[in-house]
Write a protein that holds these residues in place. Structure first.
Motif, PDB file in Angstrom:
ATOM      1  N   UNK A  59     -71.169 -48.647 -13.840  1.00 16.37           N
ATOM      2  CA  UNK A  59     -70.814 -47.911 -15.053  1.00 16.37           C
ATOM      3  C   UNK A  59     -71.332 -48.643 -16.283  1.00 16.37           C
ATOM      4  N   UNK A  60     -71.613 -47.886 -17.317  1.00 13.10           N
ATOM      5  CA  UNK A  60     -72.092 -48.489 -18.548  1.00 13.10           C
ATOM      6  C   UNK A  60     -70.964 -49.277 -19.195  1.00 13.10           C
ATOM      7  N   UNK A  61     -71.338 -50.305 -19.944  1.00 12.81           N
ATOM      8  CA  UNK A  61     -70.333 -51.133 -20.603  1.00 12.81           C
ATOM      9  C   UNK A  61     -69.592 -50.305 -21.647  1.00 12.81           C
ATOM     10  N   UNK A  62     -68.287 -50.524 -21.706  1.00 14.86           N
ATOM     11  CA  UNK A  62     -67.480 -49.814 -22.693  1.00 14.86           C
ATOM     12  C   UNK A  62     -67.739 -50.405 -24.078  1.00 14.86           C
ATOM     13  N   UNK A  63     -67.658 -49.615 -25.111  1.00  8.32           N
ATOM     14  CA  UNK A  63     -67.863 -50.153 -26.457  1.00  8.32           C
ATOM     15  C   UNK A  63     -66.754 -51.142 -26.814  1.00  8.32           C
ATOM     16  N   UNK A  64     -67.066 -52.067 -27.698  1.00 13.97           N
ATOM     17  CA  UNK A  64     -66.115 -53.093 -28.106  1.00 13.97           C
ATOM     18  C   UNK A  64     -64.977 -52.437 -28.875  1.00 13.97           C
ATOM     19  N   UNK A  65     -63.750 -52.587 -28.378  1.00 11.29           N
ATOM     20  CA  UNK A  65     -62.593 -51.945 -29.006  1.00 11.29           C
ATOM     21  C   UNK A  65     -61.782 -52.922 -29.845  1.00 11.29           C
TER      22      UNK A  65
END
Length: 125
Positions: A99-105
């Motif tokens: 899976x693609x990396x999740x955006x920085x939250x």
């Protein structure tokens, strides 16, 4: 045109004819068989003969439909390759994309702070 396509067209035609013959019948005597009676004195073919014809045609079309369906199974194109399930093959390996990396939250502000929840006085003291 393949043999299977011919069987498929014949199956559709016979199924349509079977639907028409069944819809023409009326079990209470008010269908096509009663419309051939002319006031009780004149009968075109007779009610009993019409009912027998519709009954025989229903059974004939139903039998023909069953035979065509069974024969169409023989006419299906089967390639010489065997296509087996990969789930049954123990040597088969499947790879799934990562899976693609999740955006920085971390840039978003938290809704509640954990420090506020621990500084609140306890009501049971």
């Amino acid at each position: 045109m393949s043999t299977f396509t011919i069987f498929l067209i014949l199956i559709v035609v016979v199924a349509f004819l079977l639907v028409v013959v069944v819809m023409v019948q009326n079990p209470k005597g008010g269908g096509l068989s009663s419309s051939f009676g002319g006031g009780g004195t004149q009968q075109l073919g007779g009610v009993k003969k019409t009912t027998d014809f519709l009954d025989k045609s229903t059974w004939t079309l139903a039998t023909l439909l069953l035979v065509l369906i069974l024969l169409s199974n023989v006419a299906i194109n089967r390639s010489s390759e065997t296509v087996d399930s990969k789930a049954l093959d123990p040597d088969a390996t499947t790879t799934q994309p990562l899976p693609e990396a999740l955006p920085n939250t971390q840039d978003a502000a938290p809704a509640t702070s954990t420090e506020e929840a621990t500084d609140a006085p306890a009501e049971n003291e």
